[in-house]
Motif scaffolding. Sequence first.
Motif, PDB file in Angstrom:
ATOM      1  N   PHE A   2     -38.521 -72.048  15.368  1.00 17.94           N
ATOM      2  CA  PHE A   2     -38.941 -71.865  16.756  1.00 17.94           C
ATOM      3  C   PHE A   2     -38.143 -70.738  17.414  1.00 17.94           C
ATOM      4  O   PHE A   2     -38.706 -69.880  18.104  1.00 17.94           O
ATOM      5  CB  PHE A   2     -38.737 -73.160  17.551  1.00 17.94           C
ATOM      6  N   TYR A   3     -36.825 -70.753  17.200  1.00 17.60           N
ATOM      7  CA  TYR A   3     -35.983 -69.719  17.800  1.00 17.60           C
ATOM      8  C   TYR A   3     -36.249 -68.344  17.196  1.00 17.60           C
ATOM      9  O   TYR A   3     -36.185 -67.322  17.894  1.00 17.60           O
ATOM     10  CB  TYR A   3     -34.508 -70.081  17.646  1.00 17.60           C
ATOM     11  N   ASP A   4     -36.548 -68.314  15.914  1.00 17.07           N
ATOM     12  CA  ASP A   4     -36.844 -67.031  15.261  1.00 17.07           C
ATOM     13  C   ASP A   4     -38.053 -66.371  15.920  1.00 17.07           C
ATOM     14  O   ASP A   4     -38.039 -65.170  16.202  1.00 17.07           O
ATOM     15  CB  ASP A   4     -37.095 -67.261  13.773  1.00 17.07           C
ATOM     16  N   SER A   5     -39.097 -67.160  16.193  1.00 16.49           N
ATOM     17  CA  SER A   5     -40.279 -66.607  16.853  1.00 16.49           C
ATOM     18  C   SER A   5     -39.948 -66.149  18.270  1.00 16.49           C
ATOM     19  O   SER A   5     -40.409 -65.097  18.718  1.00 16.49           O
ATOM     20  CB  SER A   5     -41.395 -67.658  16.895  1.00 16.49           C
ATOM     21  N   ALA A   6     -39.138 -66.927  18.973  1.00 20.86           N
ATOM     22  CA  ALA A   6     -38.757 -66.563  20.344  1.00 20.86           C
ATOM     23  C   ALA A   6     -38.003 -65.242  20.368  1.00 20.86           C
ATOM     24  O   ALA A   6     -38.256 -64.371  21.221  1.00 20.86           O
ATOM     25  CB  ALA A   6     -37.913 -67.678  20.959  1.00 20.86           C
ATOM     26  N   HIS A   7     -37.091 -65.043  19.435  1.00 22.22           N
ATOM     27  CA  HIS A   7     -36.310 -63.800  19.420  1.00 22.22           C
ATOM     28  C   HIS A   7     -37.150 -62.620  18.931  1.00 22.22           C
ATOM     29  O   HIS A   7     -36.876 -61.471  19.306  1.00 22.22           O
ATOM     30  CB  HIS A   7     -35.069 -63.986  18.550  1.00 22.22           C
ATOM     31  N   LYS A   8     -38.161 -62.877  18.115  1.00 20.89           N
ATOM     32  CA  LYS A   8     -39.080 -61.802  17.737  1.00 20.89           C
ATOM     33  C   LYS A   8     -39.851 -61.309  18.963  1.00 20.89           C
ATOM     34  O   LYS A   8     -40.069 -60.099  19.127  1.00 20.89           O
ATOM     35  CB  LYS A   8     -40.051 -62.287  16.664  1.00 20.89           C
ATOM     36  N   VAL A   9     -40.283 -62.234  19.808  1.00 20.26           N
ATOM     37  CA  VAL A   9     -40.964 -61.848  21.043  1.00 20.26           C
ATOM     38  C   VAL A   9     -40.016 -61.055  21.926  1.00 20.26           C
ATOM     39  O   VAL A   9     -40.378 -60.007  22.482  1.00 20.26           O
ATOM     40  CB  VAL A   9     -41.494 -63.090  21.799  1.00 20.26           C
ATOM     41  N   LYS A  10     -38.786 -61.541  22.077  1.00 17.06           N
ATOM     42  CA  LYS A  10     -37.799 -60.842  22.894  1.00 17.06           C
ATOM     43  C   LYS A  10     -37.570 -59.416  22.387  1.00 17.06           C
ATOM     44  O   LYS A  10     -37.553 -58.455  23.180  1.00 17.06           O
ATOM     45  CB  LYS A  10     -36.473 -61.609  22.890  1.00 17.06           C
ATOM     46  N   SER A  11     -37.398 -59.250  21.085  1.00 15.55           N
ATOM     47  CA  SER A  11     -37.168 -57.914  20.510  1.00 15.55           C
ATOM     48  C   SER A  11     -38.369 -57.008  20.726  1.00 15.55           C
ATOM     49  O   SER A  11     -38.212 -55.816  21.046  1.00 15.55           O
ATOM     50  CB  SER A  11     -36.875 -58.045  19.015  1.00 15.55           C
ATOM     51  N   ALA A  12     -39.573 -57.559  20.573  1.00 18.96           N
ATOM     52  CA  ALA A  12     -40.786 -56.759  20.779  1.00 18.96           C
ATOM     53  C   ALA A  12     -40.883 -56.294  22.223  1.00 18.96           C
ATOM     54  O   ALA A  12     -41.228 -55.133  22.497  1.00 18.96           O
ATOM     55  CB  ALA A  12     -42.016 -57.574  20.395  1.00 18.96           C
ATOM     56  N   TRP A  13     -40.568 -57.178  23.167  1.00 16.36           N
ATOM     57  CA  TRP A  13     -40.645 -56.808  24.584  1.00 16.36           C
ATOM     58  C   TRP A  13     -39.542 -55.812  24.956  1.00 16.36           C
ATOM     59  O   TRP A  13     -39.761 -54.915  25.782  1.00 16.36           O
ATOM     60  CB  TRP A  13     -40.556 -58.046  25.456  1.00 16.36           C
ATOM     61  N   LEU A  66     -39.238 -70.888  25.891  1.00 18.58           N
ATOM     62  CA  LEU A  66     -39.007 -70.664  27.321  1.00 18.58           C
ATOM     63  C   LEU A  66     -37.531 -70.407  27.608  1.00 18.58           C
ATOM     64  O   LEU A  66     -37.186 -69.556  28.434  1.00 18.58           O
ATOM     65  CB  LEU A  66     -39.502 -71.875  28.111  1.00 18.58           C
ATOM     66  N   ALA A  67     -36.633 -71.120  26.928  1.00 18.28           N
ATOM     67  CA  ALA A  67     -35.200 -70.938  27.147  1.00 18.28           C
ATOM     68  C   ALA A  67     -34.772 -69.508  26.822  1.00 18.28           C
ATOM     69  O   ALA A  67     -34.001 -68.888  27.560  1.00 18.28           O
ATOM     70  CB  ALA A  67     -34.410 -71.940  26.309  1.00 18.28           C
ATOM     71  N   VAL A  68     -35.277 -68.968  25.717  1.00 19.55           N
ATOM     72  CA  VAL A  68     -34.917 -67.603  25.317  1.00 19.55           C
ATOM     73  C   VAL A  68     -35.500 -66.577  26.287  1.00 19.55           C
ATOM     74  O   VAL A  68     -34.799 -65.654  26.741  1.00 19.55           O
ATOM     75  CB  VAL A  68     -35.398 -67.315  23.875  1.00 19.55           C
ATOM     76  N   LEU A  69     -36.766 -66.719  26.637  1.00 13.15           N
ATOM     77  CA  LEU A  69     -37.428 -65.703  27.460  1.00 13.15           C
ATOM     78  C   LEU A  69     -36.945 -65.705  28.905  1.00 13.15           C
ATOM     79  O   LEU A  69     -36.764 -64.635  29.498  1.00 13.15           O
ATOM     80  CB  LEU A  69     -38.950 -65.923  27.417  1.00 13.15           C
ATOM     81  N   VAL A  70     -36.727 -66.877  29.475  1.00 16.88           N
ATOM     82  CA  VAL A  70     -36.297 -66.941  30.879  1.00 16.88           C
ATOM     83  C   VAL A  70     -34.885 -66.398  31.046  1.00 16.88           C
ATOM     84  O   VAL A  70     -34.545 -65.856  32.105  1.00 16.88           O
ATOM     85  CB  VAL A  70     -36.409 -68.394  31.402  1.00 16.88           C
ATOM     86  N   CYS A  71     -34.060 -66.553  30.021  1.00 21.94           N
ATOM     87  CA  CYS A  71     -32.703 -66.001  30.094  1.00 21.94           C
ATOM     88  C   CYS A  71     -32.695 -64.483  29.936  1.00 21.94           C
ATOM     89  O   CYS A  71     -31.744 -63.814  30.347  1.00 21.94           O
ATOM     90  CB  CYS A  71     -31.828 -66.622  29.010  1.00 21.94           C
ATOM     91  N   SER A  72     -33.744 -63.929  29.360  1.00 22.16           N
ATOM     92  CA  SER A  72     -33.769 -62.499  29.053  1.00 22.16           C
ATOM     93  C   SER A  72     -34.620 -61.682  30.015  1.00 22.16           C
ATOM     94  O   SER A  72     -34.363 -60.490  30.224  1.00 22.16           O
ATOM     95  CB  SER A  72     -34.305 -62.282  27.624  1.00 22.16           C
ATOM     96  N   PHE A  73     -35.660 -62.326  30.608  1.00 24.97           N
ATOM     97  CA  PHE A  73     -36.606 -61.590  31.447  1.00 24.97           C
ATOM     98  C   PHE A  73     -36.958 -62.388  32.705  1.00 24.97           C
ATOM     99  O   PHE A  73     -36.865 -63.616  32.734  1.00 24.97           O
ATOM    100  CB  PHE A  73     -37.910 -61.317  30.671  1.00 24.97           C
ATOM    101  N   ALA A  74     -37.376 -61.629  33.715  1.00 27.58           N
ATOM    102  CA  ALA A  74     -37.962 -62.235  34.915  1.00 27.58           C
ATOM    103  C   ALA A  74     -39.456 -61.941  34.892  1.00 27.58           C
ATOM    104  O   ALA A  74     -39.888 -60.869  34.444  1.00 27.58           O
ATOM    105  CB  ALA A  74     -37.329 -61.646  36.177  1.00 27.58           C
TER     106      ALA A  74
END
Length: 535
Positions: A155-166, A488-496
Amino acid sequence: MLTLHGLFAFELVCYLTVTLLLVRLFFDHLHRRTQETSFNGPPSPSWLFGVSKLLAQSSDSASLYERWSEKYGLVYTISATLGKSCLVLCDPKAVQHFYSGDTYGYVQTSATRALVKSMFGHCVLWAEGATHKRHRKALVPAFSPAAIKAMLPIFYDSAHKVKSAWDSILAAEAPDSNSTIIDVQEWMNRASFDTFGIAGFGHDFGTLRGEPSTIFRIVDAFITMRPGLAGSLQIVLGLVFPWTLKLPTAFRRLGDQLDANLGEIAREVLASSRTDEGTEGNTGDRSIMGVLLRAEKSDSQMNMSTNEILAQMKVMMIAGYITTANCLMWCLVELAQKPELQNKLRQEVSQIPCEDATWDQLVDGLPYLDAVIHETLRLHPPMGETTRVATADDIIPLSYSTKTATGAVTDRISVSKGQLITVPIHTMNTSCRFWGSNAKEFHPERFLGDKSGIMKDLPGHKHILTFVYGPRMCYGRNFAITEMKAMLAVLVCSFAFEMVDGPNAEVGVIGGLLSVPVIADGDGKTIPLRVRRLE
């Protein structure tokens, strides 16, 4: 060649058969009239379709059910196809009784089973009674807390892939402002699709890396497609004539294409899993596929055939992907519309050290994150209603006394075998009677504190019916909730996240299978949000 005597005997048999059939129908009708408790309800706009067409074409069927409930009470009758009546239950005790008898006392209509079978095969959604119990017993271990905990790194791997892509998109499109518009819906779909492929079957579709996927394209088209007039007629008539579900409408053709592609992938993954099973480093035993393979080889009551395994794979790929992605999208939309709640969530999640939240923290240590997820599930359930047919005469208890069609007051309902019954899930989840005056608003705080509201009268996971209740309660609910929390935890901490046209921008709904959010004045297909990188 028939003799006159033989012809006369044949005609007599036909005559007696038709007569007996008519007599049976008459006594069945008489039995229902004497056994069923009758209730008032909205007038039927059509003998052929009843209110079915109205509900199928409405983007807000929950409001229709609610208006009828306000006028006719917590139990009322609506007209279904070909003059059939359908009992609608909005009473908590009645709903609990109904769901508790699911798969035995109340089963899916023949049309629903025919549709599910034609799309997926003999899967857990199709099964009833003892077959459903066997399927469920085989599948539940794959969604135990221990199994989901083992999937958390995926789950976290997918979240960080989204973060890196963004991060890459922002670096390319907005190197100075750290803010750009991103089709967030597309990315939530990709993340959920890849996550379930890996966690469930050990198959990486690679959509987060931009790899093309035919099945991803078909599923996306399938869930956002409105059936249209022909498709709506096909679904409505299928309630009485299941064979109409096989007619080659555009909706049916897309379903066939989906089935063919899912089947091909399922067979490939199944063959690969059988080959790899037992090899060093193989993690199949902890995956959904591992559980299915063990069930295939089992001599116990959990034994499943190859066709059943293929059917489970197909239905879980769809159910596990689209519902999670859709809920994540609604969650981000709600937070974008209420920046103060987004900030409150960010403050809670930011208290965790730089590493990702642990399993224990996700389960018990982030109460506001949990509340945000469940409030989204309450307001935006993937499935709007449940319809079943009674397999035998029954007495359904009520929480509140209600008036029948004759004006009598009763605290129980008599139903007869063959009675159609519907529970409007979305309406129950958002009823002001049970959730207070702010029932239609996004208010995560309702899941915090002592939770002493009247909503405790309702059955279901945390008193919401999104995952239904009873024997058919969604066994994958903790899988979906944990995946959403990690993302949600990964994305909300990284983006608004902000609505492109401001927090008050109107959000519409499309989709035949799901309530998919769209910008009211947009392209009708996507939800673009302004994404800003946090310093």
